[in-house]
Write a protein that holds these residues in place. Structure first.
Motif, mmCIF file in Angstrom:
data_model
loop_
_atom_site.group_PDB
_atom_site.id
_atom_site.type_symbol
_atom_site.label_atom_id
_atom_site.label_comp_id
_atom_site.label_asym_id
_atom_site.label_seq_id
_atom_site.Cartn_x
_atom_site.Cartn_y
_atom_site.Cartn_z
ATOM 1 N N ALA B 63 0.835 -1.209 0.000
ATOM 2 C CA ALA B 63 0.000 0.000 0.000
ATOM 3 C C ALA B 63 0.866 1.252 0.000
ATOM 4 O O ALA B 63 0.569 2.227 -0.683
ATOM 5 N N PHE B 65 5.164 2.701 1.253
ATOM 6 C CA PHE B 65 6.395 2.531 2.020
ATOM 7 C C PHE B 65 7.107 3.853 2.123
ATOM 8 O O PHE B 65 6.847 4.787 1.359
ATOM 9 N N LYS C 66 8.394 8.870 0.855
ATOM 10 C CA LYS C 66 7.284 7.978 1.189
ATOM 11 C C LYS C 66 6.387 7.978 -0.028
ATOM 12 O O LYS C 66 6.124 9.025 -0.635
ATOM 13 N N ILE C 67 5.916 6.784 -0.404
ATOM 14 C CA ILE C 67 5.039 6.687 -1.559
ATOM 15 C C ILE C 67 3.841 5.802 -1.231
ATOM 16 O O ILE C 67 3.988 4.758 -0.592
ATOM 17 N N ASN C 68 2.671 6.278 -1.592
ATOM 18 C CA ASN C 68 1.463 5.449 -1.566
ATOM 19 C C ASN C 68 1.178 4.984 -2.980
ATOM 20 O O ASN C 68 1.167 5.797 -3.918
ATOM 21 N N LEU C 69 0.967 3.683 -3.117
ATOM 22 C CA LEU C 69 0.635 3.103 -4.416
ATOM 23 C C LEU C 69 -0.848 2.762 -4.354
ATOM 24 O O LEU C 69 -1.249 1.807 -3.689
ATOM 25 N N LEU C 113 1.286 8.541 -4.982
ATOM 26 C CA LEU C 113 1.454 9.840 -4.332
ATOM 27 C C LEU C 113 2.729 9.777 -3.491
ATOM 28 O O LEU C 113 2.929 8.821 -2.749
ATOM 29 N N MET C 114 3.567 10.805 -3.636
ATOM 30 C CA MET C 114 4.868 10.793 -2.948
ATOM 31 C C MET C 114 5.078 12.055 -2.129
ATOM 32 O O MET C 114 4.582 13.120 -2.488
ATOM 33 N N GLN D 115 1.201 13.024 4.627
ATOM 34 C CA GLN D 115 0.575 12.061 3.719
ATOM 35 C C GLN D 115 0.175 10.851 4.574
ATOM 36 O O GLN D 115 1.024 10.277 5.258
#
Lengths: 123, 123, 123, 123
Positions: B63, B65, C66-69, C113-114, D115
């Motif tokens: 989801a 990281f 940080k990235i949301n996929l 989103l990063m 975020q």
């Protein structure tokens, strides 16, 4: 920290523990401690841990952190552990966790996990 | 993983290691391995670690990281270690790190640190 | 970026766009683009955006992101947008997103989103 | 929120604003508001924003967030803005920011950027 009733329990090179007793004013209607208080103690534990390895004449400022809140903070006592994972001249990377203690002695549950970037700033 | 030349080195309950040898096509003009490759192997290590504890009939999807890249990835060999920190029905929280090996046997440098949230999804 | 077939599409003060066309070698068995490629283009977009506001004589290094996929990267074309949110002497904070385009012209889906912290380093 | 003296200022579909006035008991010796209070209001703004788009019969729980603290929280008034970026059945991704207002009307400084990943939980 004083407002929360939190206490420095251990300060070693690169590792700091902060303890927090359950108190009604820190808890929500469901009886567990607010995420805000949990976040504050582990953020502080990371910051103090970074400070133990900051260059002389520097103070530390948290640039950013990420926290996972894994379960409601139910317990009689909470322990936030902050550890330095990498200390550079400028940036220190710390990891932190919060453990909840209740009931059975010697056992705990992991309530929160943090990864933080802290900046050394000349005083 | 195949594209990168990475190899699963250890798969245990809640912990997975992925190894990557230095290769010119993974590196930049400065001779260190791209952050993208480093991120991929530790993301995969976390995902596979989560999979070892996923409920039967589930696959896993990352989801989100967060990764800290602490220093340039200089080395002959890299080891990505993913560990489950908390496994719920729905969400698994993992931590990961990447170690760089070069020169002195038995020593390594910490190149990257990850904290990831992984979702169990019914197949 | 060249390896991925990605292209710089816009470079403005504080904002950079990178475009990526779908290609079989970037995709998994399910037909969507690997998270690693998606992460790389938005990380690069953030890095280049930070570079447009870095002090003279500095280059930039990503300290962490940080990235949301949010969904599988299904599409014919992907656009990574990196924007500077705050530029200090030392640290720049950027946000990024990846949009997937397919079918209906003028519409897209948000794939990732990063939020990233980038360090200015003297060359 | 009540403890901090924070107030819900706007609740729209997918967007929530929370305002906080400067108060001595929220501030440190240096006269700026604690990062803990800043984090709490933007975390709440994100949570409430997610709630405006949660399926009927669900409440929301923050699984994790990342926050950049860009500058000391100096100001007379602070506004936390939480926005839904993607709402799935299970997970909602929000972004948040905190603005500091002081002096010149109509201008503000960006104090923090968040975020967050929020889970829908059946009541």
């Amino acid at each position: 920290m004083a407002t929360l009733g939190a206490e420095l329990e251990l300060v070693e090179e690169g590792e700091v523990h902060i303890a927090l007793r359950f108190s009604r004013h820190l808890s929500q209607q469901h009886g567990f401690v607010h995420a805000g208080a949990i976040t504050s103690i582990v953020d502080s534990a990371c910051g103090y841990a970074a400070l133990t390895q900051a260059p002389a004449g520097c103070e530390v400022v948290t640039a950013e952190f990420k926290i996972n809140l894994m379960r409601p903070a139910l317990g009689e006592r909470f322990l936030a552990i902050g550890k330095v994972q990498s200390a550079g001249k400028l940036l220190t990377v710390c990891t932190g966790e919060v453990r909840a203690y209740a009931g059975t002695p010697g056992t705990h549950k992991l309530v929160a996990l943090m990864q933080a970037t802290i900046v050394n700033v000349a005083k």
